[in-house]
Write a protein that holds these residues in place. Sequence first.
Motif, PDB file in Angstrom:
ATOM      1  N   THR A  25      34.480  20.523  90.279  1.00  0.00           N
ATOM      2  CA  THR A  25      33.035  20.527  90.523  1.00  0.00           C
ATOM      3  C   THR A  25      32.762  21.431  91.719  1.00  0.00           C
ATOM      4  O   THR A  25      33.339  21.233  92.797  1.00  0.00           O
ATOM      5  N   TYR A  26      31.874  22.418  91.524  1.00  0.00           N
ATOM      6  CA  TYR A  26      31.516  23.355  92.591  1.00  0.00           C
ATOM      7  C   TYR A  26      30.137  22.965  93.129  1.00  0.00           C
ATOM      8  O   TYR A  26      29.121  23.168  92.463  1.00  0.00           O
ATOM      9  N   LEU A  27      30.100  22.410  94.323  1.00  0.00           N
ATOM     10  CA  LEU A  27      28.828  21.976  94.900  1.00  0.00           C
ATOM     11  C   LEU A  27      27.985  23.182  95.294  1.00  0.00           C
ATOM     12  O   LEU A  27      28.492  24.139  95.903  1.00  0.00           O
ATOM     13  N   PRO A  28      26.691  23.149  94.978  1.00  0.00           N
ATOM     14  CA  PRO A  28      25.804  24.245  95.392  1.00  0.00           C
ATOM     15  C   PRO A  28      25.499  24.161  96.888  1.00  0.00           C
ATOM     16  O   PRO A  28      25.807  23.152  97.541  1.00  0.00           O
ATOM     17  N   VAL A  29      24.887  25.210  97.411  1.00  0.00           N
ATOM     18  CA  VAL A  29      24.453  25.215  98.810  1.00  0.00           C
ATOM     19  C   VAL A  29      22.968  25.555  98.879  1.00  0.00           C
ATOM     20  O   VAL A  29      22.410  26.133  97.940  1.00  0.00           O
ATOM     21  N   ASP A  30      22.351  25.215 100.001  1.00  0.00           N
ATOM     22  CA  ASP A  30      20.946  25.574 100.205  1.00  0.00           C
ATOM     23  C   ASP A  30      20.853  26.961 100.835  1.00  0.00           C
ATOM     24  O   ASP A  30      21.865  27.660 100.973  1.00  0.00           O
ATOM     25  N   GLU A  31      19.676  27.356 101.260  1.00  0.00           N
ATOM     26  CA  GLU A  31      19.481  28.701 101.817  1.00  0.00           C
ATOM     27  C   GLU A  31      20.114  28.861 103.198  1.00  0.00           C
ATOM     28  O   GLU A  31      20.145  29.965 103.737  1.00  0.00           O
ATOM     29  N   ASN A  32      20.613  27.768 103.743  1.00  0.00           N
ATOM     30  CA  ASN A  32      21.352  27.852 105.003  1.00  0.00           C
ATOM     31  C   ASN A  32      22.862  27.873 104.766  1.00  0.00           C
ATOM     32  O   ASN A  32      23.645  27.883 105.723  1.00  0.00           O
ATOM     33  N   GLY A  33      23.262  27.848 103.498  1.00  0.00           N
ATOM     34  CA  GLY A  33      24.676  27.903 103.164  1.00  0.00           C
ATOM     35  C   GLY A  33      25.392  26.570 103.271  1.00  0.00           C
ATOM     36  O   GLY A  33      26.625  26.537 103.335  1.00  0.00           O
ATOM     37  N   LEU A  34      24.638  25.465 103.261  1.00  0.00           N
ATOM     38  CA  LEU A  34      25.220  24.143 103.464  1.00  0.00           C
ATOM     39  C   LEU A  34      25.170  23.302 102.187  1.00  0.00           C
ATOM     40  O   LEU A  34      24.186  23.358 101.435  1.00  0.00           O
ATOM     41  N   ILE A  35      26.231  22.521 101.972  1.00  0.00           N
ATOM     42  CA  ILE A  35      26.200  21.578 100.860  1.00  0.00           C
ATOM     43  C   ILE A  35      25.371  20.361 101.263  1.00  0.00           C
ATOM     44  O   ILE A  35      25.092  20.131 102.444  1.00  0.00           O
ATOM     45  N   SER A  36      24.990  19.567 100.260  1.00  0.00           N
ATOM     46  CA  SER A  36      24.268  18.324 100.492  1.00  0.00           C
ATOM     47  C   SER A  36      25.244  17.153 100.431  1.00  0.00           C
ATOM     48  O   SER A  36      26.045  17.056  99.491  1.00  0.00           O
ATOM     49  N   ILE A  37      25.172  16.269 101.407  1.00  0.00           N
ATOM     50  CA  ILE A  37      26.006  15.069 101.397  1.00  0.00           C
ATOM     51  C   ILE A  37      25.656  14.206 100.187  1.00  0.00           C
ATOM     52  O   ILE A  37      26.538  13.583  99.576  1.00  0.00           O
ATOM     53  N   THR A  38      24.384  14.207  99.812  1.00  0.00           N
ATOM     54  CA  THR A  38      23.962  13.461  98.615  1.00  0.00           C
ATOM     55  C   THR A  38      24.653  14.004  97.371  1.00  0.00           C
ATOM     56  O   THR A  38      25.136  13.242  96.529  1.00  0.00           O
ATOM     57  N   ASP A  39      24.716  15.339  97.269  1.00  0.00           N
ATOM     58  CA  ASP A  39      25.406  15.960  96.121  1.00  0.00           C
ATOM     59  C   ASP A  39      26.876  15.582  96.108  1.00  0.00           C
ATOM     60  O   ASP A  39      27.462  15.333  95.050  1.00  0.00           O
ATOM     61  N   LEU A  40      27.500  15.560  97.287  1.00  0.00           N
ATOM     62  CA  LEU A  40      28.919  15.196  97.379  1.00  0.00           C
ATOM     63  C   LEU A  40      29.131  13.766  96.894  1.00  0.00           C
ATOM     64  O   LEU A  40      30.043  13.494  96.102  1.00  0.00           O
ATOM     65  N   LYS A  41      28.293  12.858  97.357  1.00  0.00           N
ATOM     66  CA  LYS A  41      28.430  11.457  96.954  1.00  0.00           C
ATOM     67  C   LYS A  41      28.275  11.295  95.445  1.00  0.00           C
ATOM     68  O   LYS A  41      29.014  10.535  94.811  1.00  0.00           O
ATOM     69  N   LYS A  42      27.332  12.038  94.864  1.00  0.00           N
ATOM     70  CA  LYS A  42      27.111  11.960  93.412  1.00  0.00           C
ATOM     71  C   LYS A  42      28.292  12.535  92.636  1.00  0.00           C
ATOM     72  O   LYS A  42      28.609  12.075  91.543  1.00  0.00           O
ATOM     73  N   ALA A  43      28.937  13.550  93.209  1.00  0.00           N
ATOM     74  CA  ALA A  43      30.036  14.225  92.507  1.00  0.00           C
ATOM     75  C   ALA A  43      31.332  13.428  92.539  1.00  0.00           C
ATOM     76  O   ALA A  43      32.177  13.572  91.655  1.00  0.00           O
ATOM     77  N   LEU A  44      31.509  12.591  93.562  1.00  0.00           N
ATOM     78  CA  LEU A  44      32.741  11.816  93.691  1.00  0.00           C
ATOM     79  C   LEU A  44      32.889  10.817  92.548  1.00  0.00           C
ATOM     80  O   LEU A  44      31.929  10.137  92.174  1.00  0.00           O
ATOM     81  N   ARG A  45      34.096  10.749  92.003  1.00  0.00           N
ATOM     82  CA  ARG A  45      34.392   9.845  90.896  1.00  0.00           C
ATOM     83  C   ARG A  45      35.701   9.115  91.173  1.00  0.00           C
ATOM     84  O   ARG A  45      36.466   9.534  92.050  1.00  0.00           O
TER      85      ARG A  45
END
Length: 370
Positions: free
Chosen positions: A106-126
Motif C-alpha cells: 500500500t502506497y500512502l498518498p501525501v498532501d501538498e506539503n509532502g506529508l502522509i496522513s496518520i488517519t490514512d496510515l491507521k486505515k491502511a494497517l491490517r
Amino acid sequence: MAPEVIAEMTTKMETTFGNASAVNYYGRQARFVLDTSRHLIAQSINAQNDNEIVFTSGGTESDNTAIIQTALARKSEGRHIITSVVEHEAVLKPMAYLEEIGFEVTYLPVDENGLISITDLKKALRPDTILVSIMMGNNEVGARMPIHEIGQVVAASNAWFHTDCVQTYGLLEIDVQADKIDLLSTSAHKLNGPKFMGFLYRRDGLNFKPLLKGGDQELKWRAGTENIPAIAGFAKAVELANQNKAKHRQDYLAFKQQFIDELTALGIEFEVNGKHNEDELPHVLSIWFKGCPADVLLTNLDLAGVSAAAGSACTAGSLEPSHVLTAMYGKDSPRVSQSLRFSFGITNTKDEISQTVAALAKIIGRLKRK
C-alpha cells in the motif's frame, strides 16, 4: 568529506590494516576501531546496545536489507507492507520487487506539503501488515514526516517500523526508543563522511537472514570484511555532527531565508514547494520558478558555476519527472517541470547564496525576454 574525516581515514589506512575478524595483534587493532565506532554510533540514536548497529555500504543496502529480508522472514505472518509514494528509489524499488514475488504494498498518498496522513496510515494497517516503511525526511522537498506519531501507531500493530534516515541522520535528533523505530537506515556521505558507507539499526529481537551471504562478519548480520578506515571516518563524521547539529540547523535555516528574501527582492516569480518553516529539513529547498523549464535553468546554472538538481541527485540524470512533486501536486502541475532543488552543506557561505540568486536572476531575465 570533512577535513577531520579525511585525516582520520588516512591515519587508519596507514596504521590499522588488519582484519577485524583475525585474532592476531593487527586484527585486535582493527577490532578496537570497529567496536569503538559502533559504540559511538549506537549512542547517537539511543540504541539499547551496540550490537543493534550493522555497518553496510550505505543507505541503499540498508534499505534493501530492512525491507526485503523482513518481508521474506515474516511472510508466514502476512504479506502486506505499507510505504509512501514519496520514498527514495532505494525503498520504492525493493517494494516493486516484493510485489513481483507476491507481496501486497500500500502506497500512502501525501498532501501538498509532502506529508502522509496518520488517519490514512491507521486505515491502511491490517492484521497481515508486517512492515511499515516511511522516510524521516524527504530528500527532494525537505518534508519532515511525523515519525513519532507513526512509530506509536505502528507499535500498537503487528508490523515492524522501518525509516529511511539518510537525509536526517547527523542533522536532526533521532531517538529510536522514543519513536518506537525497529529498523533505521543511514548513509555516511550525508554528514560529510565517506561515500559507500552506512549502517542499519536493527532492534534486538528482530530476526531475519542477512541480505549478503558469506562470512560471519558484523555479528553474522552482514558478510564481508569490514572497511575499517571508512567506519572510522563515519564515526568521526558522527562525532563532528553531534558537536555541531544546532549550529548547522541554524546556518541552513538562515541560508534558506536569505535565498527566499533575495529572490523576492529581485522580483523573481517563484513559490516554495511544500512548507517553509522550522519543522522542515533545514538544508533542502525546493522552488518552483514559474514559466522556467528546470532543465534550462540547470544547464545555465551549471555554466555559471552553481550545482543544483531538478529532483533527487540520485535520479538527476533521468528525464523522468520528479515522483515527489507529481505526488504532491499532480502530474499536470507546471511545478513538476519548473522546479529546482537546492541543498546546503557545511562549506556553503552567505556570499554563495547571493551569487546563486544573482545567477538565477540573470538566467530567468534572459528566458523571460525570449
